[in-house]
Design a protein around this motif. Sequence first.
Motif, mmCIF file in Angstrom:
data_model
loop_
_atom_site.group_PDB
_atom_site.id
_atom_site.type_symbol
_atom_site.label_atom_id
_atom_site.label_comp_id
_atom_site.label_asym_id
_atom_site.label_seq_id
_atom_site.Cartn_x
_atom_site.Cartn_y
_atom_site.Cartn_z
ATOM 1 N N ARG A 1 73.445 66.764 32.292
ATOM 2 C CA ARG A 1 72.507 66.755 32.034
ATOM 3 C C ARG A 1 71.645 68.112 32.817
ATOM 4 N N ARG A 2 70.924 67.255 33.673
ATOM 5 C CA ARG A 2 70.133 68.126 33.427
ATOM 6 C C ARG A 2 71.099 69.700 34.320
ATOM 7 N N LEU A 3 72.188 69.065 35.286
ATOM 8 C CA LEU A 3 72.796 70.129 35.551
ATOM 9 C C LEU A 3 73.594 71.426 34.677
ATOM 10 N N SER A 4 73.657 71.063 33.691
ATOM 11 C CA SER A 4 74.041 71.607 32.813
ATOM 12 C C SER A 4 72.866 72.645 32.431
ATOM 13 N N ASN A 5 71.635 71.764 31.546
ATOM 14 C CA ASN A 5 70.640 72.808 31.411
ATOM 15 C C ASN A 5 69.886 73.852 32.090
ATOM 16 N N ARG A 6 70.001 73.559 33.466
ATOM 17 C CA ARG A 6 69.714 74.518 35.201
ATOM 18 C C ARG A 6 70.650 75.455 35.097
ATOM 19 N N ARG A 7 72.237 75.523 34.741
ATOM 20 C CA ARG A 7 73.096 76.789 34.667
ATOM 21 C C ARG A 7 73.592 76.512 33.896
ATOM 22 N N ASN A 8 72.820 76.115 32.327
ATOM 23 C CA ASN A 8 72.448 77.022 31.387
ATOM 24 C C ASN A 8 74.723 76.767 30.306
ATOM 25 N N ASP B 1 72.378 61.524 32.967
ATOM 26 C CA ASP B 1 71.834 62.339 33.077
ATOM 27 C C ASP B 1 72.247 63.639 34.552
ATOM 28 N N THR B 2 73.150 63.736 35.516
ATOM 29 C CA THR B 2 73.595 64.287 36.176
ATOM 30 C C THR B 2 74.076 65.271 35.538
ATOM 31 N N THR C 1 74.899 69.316 42.495
ATOM 32 C CA THR C 1 73.340 69.912 42.373
ATOM 33 C C THR C 1 73.074 71.075 41.949
ATOM 34 N N VAL D 1 77.766 70.620 28.064
ATOM 35 C CA VAL D 1 78.153 69.735 28.730
ATOM 36 C C VAL D 1 79.134 69.804 29.014
#
Length: 244
Positions: free
Chosen positions: A202-209, A199-200, A244, A212
């Motif tokens: 996935r969220r970071l990949s979405n934030r940085r576009n 989940d960490t 982060t 994964v």
Amino acid sequence: MTAGLPEGLTTLTAALLSPDAGAGARELPAIISGMLVGEPGVCLVLEVSGLGCDGVQGISGERVRLDDVVSLCRETIETGRPLSVPDLRAPTSRARHPEARSAHGIGSFEGRPLLADQRVVGALGLCSPRAHAFGEDLRQRSALIADHLGVLLGVVAERAKQITVAGQLHAALSSRAVIDQALGIVMARRRCDRDVAFDTLRRLSNRRNVKVHELAAEIIAALDDEVTEYRSNGPDPRRDVNLT
């Protein structure tokens, strides 16, 4: 000298199933012409994407323009049926614009669609500057050759598909291995289980576009840099993988 039909079909098979299908396809017209009495002009139009042997291969013979034979082959592909034109000069000729083609030296034409798994993937065209040049024996031979080519093209297409799938599977497995390694790093750093670690990521990949597996590769590279730095200068508390 006309080659025997079994011998010629064997040669066709070896050419098209060679490791370089494109080079093999370029040899086909000459092989086919040598299998037929009188060695007529031969044109192959192949429409099988991704094989490396797409497009037009042909030997037109004397006084015949290859472009005109190609257009007749494309008519054969469009209809998906044999196109037999004993005399292109005749008013009842089935071909489009026969007067233009006969002016460029085509007297007669025999076209056969190439079928792979009931799908038209090309056409075999035979041409001669003479009208009524092709008898029943040659028509039967050309039909057998076209059927054989269709089967071979189906095999080549399936082989190309398998190679593509194998490459995609290898890439997927490689990406999975990279992600698994990065998950292990995150689990160790965060002292969390696999689900939280994923989940960490996935969220970071979405934030940085970023994808994964690309983020996972960055995490592994950062850890490699840390290891190299540690071996050279000892631990550096300022260096850490940014999660982060």
